[in-house]
Design a protein around this motif. Structure first.
Motif, mmCIF file in Angstrom:
data_model
loop_
_atom_site.group_PDB
_atom_site.id
_atom_site.type_symbol
_atom_site.label_atom_id
_atom_site.label_comp_id
_atom_site.label_asym_id
_atom_site.label_seq_id
_atom_site.Cartn_x
_atom_site.Cartn_y
_atom_site.Cartn_z
ATOM 1 N N SER A 87 0.817 -1.215 0.000
ATOM 2 C CA SER A 87 0.000 0.000 0.000
ATOM 3 C C SER A 87 0.848 1.262 0.000
ATOM 4 O O SER A 87 1.944 1.302 0.558
ATOM 5 C CB SER A 87 -0.907 0.008 1.229
ATOM 6 N N MET A 88 0.291 2.335 -0.579
ATOM 7 C CA MET A 88 0.882 3.666 -0.473
ATOM 8 C C MET A 88 0.625 4.254 0.909
ATOM 9 O O MET A 88 1.395 5.096 1.387
ATOM 10 C CB MET A 88 0.313 4.593 -1.537
ATOM 11 N N SER A 89 -0.477 3.843 1.526
ATOM 12 C CA SER A 89 -0.818 4.323 2.870
ATOM 13 C C SER A 89 -1.517 3.205 3.627
ATOM 14 O O SER A 89 -2.333 2.479 3.067
ATOM 15 C CB SER A 89 -1.738 5.543 2.789
ATOM 16 N N GLU A 90 -1.163 3.062 4.888
ATOM 17 C CA GLU A 90 -1.789 2.080 5.769
ATOM 18 C C GLU A 90 -1.735 2.592 7.200
ATOM 19 O O GLU A 90 -0.941 3.475 7.528
ATOM 20 C CB GLU A 90 -1.076 0.719 5.708
ATOM 21 N N GLY A 91 -2.575 2.010 8.037
ATOM 22 C CA GLY A 91 -2.479 2.250 9.463
ATOM 23 C C GLY A 91 -1.801 1.058 10.093
ATOM 24 O O GLY A 91 -0.582 0.947 10.132
ATOM 25 N N PHE A 92 -2.609 0.124 10.559
ATOM 26 C CA PHE A 92 -2.133 -1.129 11.147
ATOM 27 C C PHE A 92 -2.965 -2.218 10.477
ATOM 28 O O PHE A 92 -4.013 -2.605 10.978
ATOM 29 C CB PHE A 92 -2.374 -1.095 12.662
ATOM 30 N N PRO A 93 -2.537 -2.709 9.306
ATOM 31 C CA PRO A 93 -3.423 -3.517 8.451
ATOM 32 C C PRO A 93 -3.819 -4.855 9.041
ATOM 33 O O PRO A 93 -2.973 -5.652 9.466
ATOM 34 C CB PRO A 93 -2.599 -3.703 7.174
ATOM 35 N N ASN A 94 -5.115 -5.120 9.032
ATOM 36 C CA ASN A 94 -5.643 -6.366 9.577
ATOM 37 C C ASN A 94 -5.244 -7.577 8.753
ATOM 38 O O ASN A 94 -4.829 -8.604 9.292
ATOM 39 C CB ASN A 94 -7.171 -6.293 9.669
#
Length: 354
Positions: free
Chosen positions: A264-271
C-alpha cells in the motif's frame, strides 16, 4: 441485582471488522449506544448529520464517555458535544484520518473541508488513540509525489490534544495455519476490498502486483476481493482472482500461500497483513507506516514504489531457504505482541482514566 453499566456512546463511519471487535470489547464494561455515519449517497450527509445531532441531544447527558472511530465529518458533533457537556471524547485514529496523498486524492487532509472538520475534532477531543506510532508522525519516502511526512501531528501542527497509542489486537487461537491445507511454493497473496476501482488498485499496490506477475511468470499471485465476473485487462495467466469471502474461509486461503503482500501507499495497522502472518505467511510490505516495524526480520520490505525493485524483492523471497522459520517468526510477532487481550486492557484502562 448487578449495578448498571455506565453508558458509552460510540460512533463510526463504517461497520468494519475492527469496529465490530471494539464494540464487543467495550460492551464488557459499558452499555454501548452506537450510531453509524453511513449515508448511501453524498446528498444524504446533512440528513445523517442531523440524525447524529438529535442522537447526541438524547443520550449525551447519560453518557460517561464518547468514542469515535476515525476523525472526519462524523467526529465533529461527538467531540463538540463532549466538550460542551464535559464528557470525554476519545478519537481512535486508524489511518486515513492521519494522512494526505493529493496524487491519488486519498486521506482526510487532502480535502480542505473534510480536513478542517478532522482538525476541529482532534482539537475538541479529550484524547486521541492512534493504532500505531507512525500515525502520529512518520517520515515518508516510499514515493515522492506527496508530502515528505505524514501523521496527524504533521497535518495538525498546533494540536495540543494528548494521545496514547493503543495497538490493534488479534485472536491467535482463531488465526492460525490450517493443518489440512498444503502451502504452495512461490505463491503470493493479497486481500483488497474495492478491487474493481483503479484508485484502490493504486492505493493498495495491486497495480504493482499485476506488473510484477508479468515479470515473474513462474510464481503465482492471488488477489482476494474481486466482484463477480471481474477481470483485469491483459491479466497474466499466473494471476488468480478470488471473491470476498467469510473469515473462516479466508484462514484457509492464507494457509495455502507462502507469502502475504501488502504494498500500500498508505496504511495504518493492516488487519489482513496481521491475519496472514498469524497463519504463517511470510510478509512482504511497502516502506509505509507501521508495516516495516510490524514484520521485523520475518519478511521483506519494498523500499520504493518501483516495479523493478519489487521484482528483486520477489525473486529474493522465492530463493530464501528459511521460509518455514520466517513464517513461524511472523506468527510469533503478532501472537505475542498484539493479542486481542492487550488492546482490550489498554483501551478500557485509557477510557477509565479520561
Amino acid at each position: 441485582m448487578s449495578a448498571r453499566k455506565p453508558v458509552l456512546l460510540y460512533f463510526y463511519p463504517a461497520q468494519s471488522s475492527f469496529v465490530v471487535k471494539d464494540l464487543r470489547l467495550m460492551e464488557q464494561q459499558y452499555e454501548v449506544r452506537h450510531q453509524g455515519f453511513l449515508p448511501s449517497k453524498k446528498w444524504q450527509t446533512p440528513l445523517v448529520w442531523l440524525g447524529q445531532f438529535f442522537f447526541l441531544l438524547r443520550h449525551i447527558w447519560q453518557a460517561k464517555a464518547l468514542v469515535v472511530m476515525f476523525a472526519g465529518y462524523h467526529s465533529f458533533f461527538p467531540a463538540l458535544f463532549g466538550k460542551i457537556a464535559r464528557k470525554p471524547c476519545l478519537i481512535v485514529a486508524g489511518g486515513t484520518d492521519c494522512v494526505s496523498f493529493p496524487s491519488i486524492g486519498y486521506g482526510v487532509f487532502t480535502n480542505p473541508i473534510l480536513g478542517r472538520f478532522a482538525r476541529w475534532s482532534y482539537q475538541l477531543a479529550a484524547h486521541i488513540a492512534p493504532v500505531h506510532e507512525k500515525l502520529v508522525w512518520q517520515d515518508y519516502t516510499y514515493q515522492a509525489n506527496d508530502f515528505p511526512h505524514q501523521g496527524f501531528r504533521f497535518h495538525c501542527p498546533n494540536l495540543k490534544t494528548p494521545h496514547t497509542v493503543v495497538y490493534n489486537g488479534y485472536d491467535a487461537s482463531f488465526w492460525q495455519p490450517d493443518p489440512s491445507v498444503v502451502r504452495q511454493p512461490d505463491s503470493f497473496l493479497t486481500v483488497c476490498a474495492g478491487l474493481n476501482m483503479r484508485f484502490t488498485q493504486r492505493l493498495k499496490g495491486v497495480d504493482l502486483i499485476l506488473e510484477v506477475a508479468q515479470l515473474v511468470p513462474e510464481a503465482t499471485f492471488t488477489i482476494v476481493g474481486a466482484p463477480d465476473g471481474f477481470k483485469f485487462p491483459n491479466q497474466a495467466a499466473n494471476v488468480k482472482l478470488l471473491p470476498k469471502m467469510p473469515l473462516a474461509d479466508l484462514k484457509g486461503i492464507y494457509s495455502a500461500h507462502t507469502f502475504y503482500m501488502q504494498l500500500s501507499m498508505s496504511e495504518g495497522f493492516p488487519n489482513a497483513l496481521s491475519e496472514g502472518m498469524l497463519c504463517g505467511c511470510v510478509p512482504i510490505v511497502s516502506q509505509v507506516a507501521a508495516m516495516p516495524d510490524l514484520i521485523g526480520s520475518s519478511g521483506l520490505v519494498l523500499k520504493e514504489r518501483k516495479v523493478e525493485m519489487l521484482e528483486q524483492v520477489v525473486r529474493q523471497a522465492m530463493t530464501a531457504t528459511n521460509l518455514r522459520e520466517l513464517g513461524q517468526q511472523a506468527r510469533t510477532i503478532i501472537a505475542e505482541n498484539y493479542p486481542e487481550e492487550r488492546r482490550e486492557q489498554e483501551l478500557l484502562l485509557l477510557l477509565k482514566s479520561l
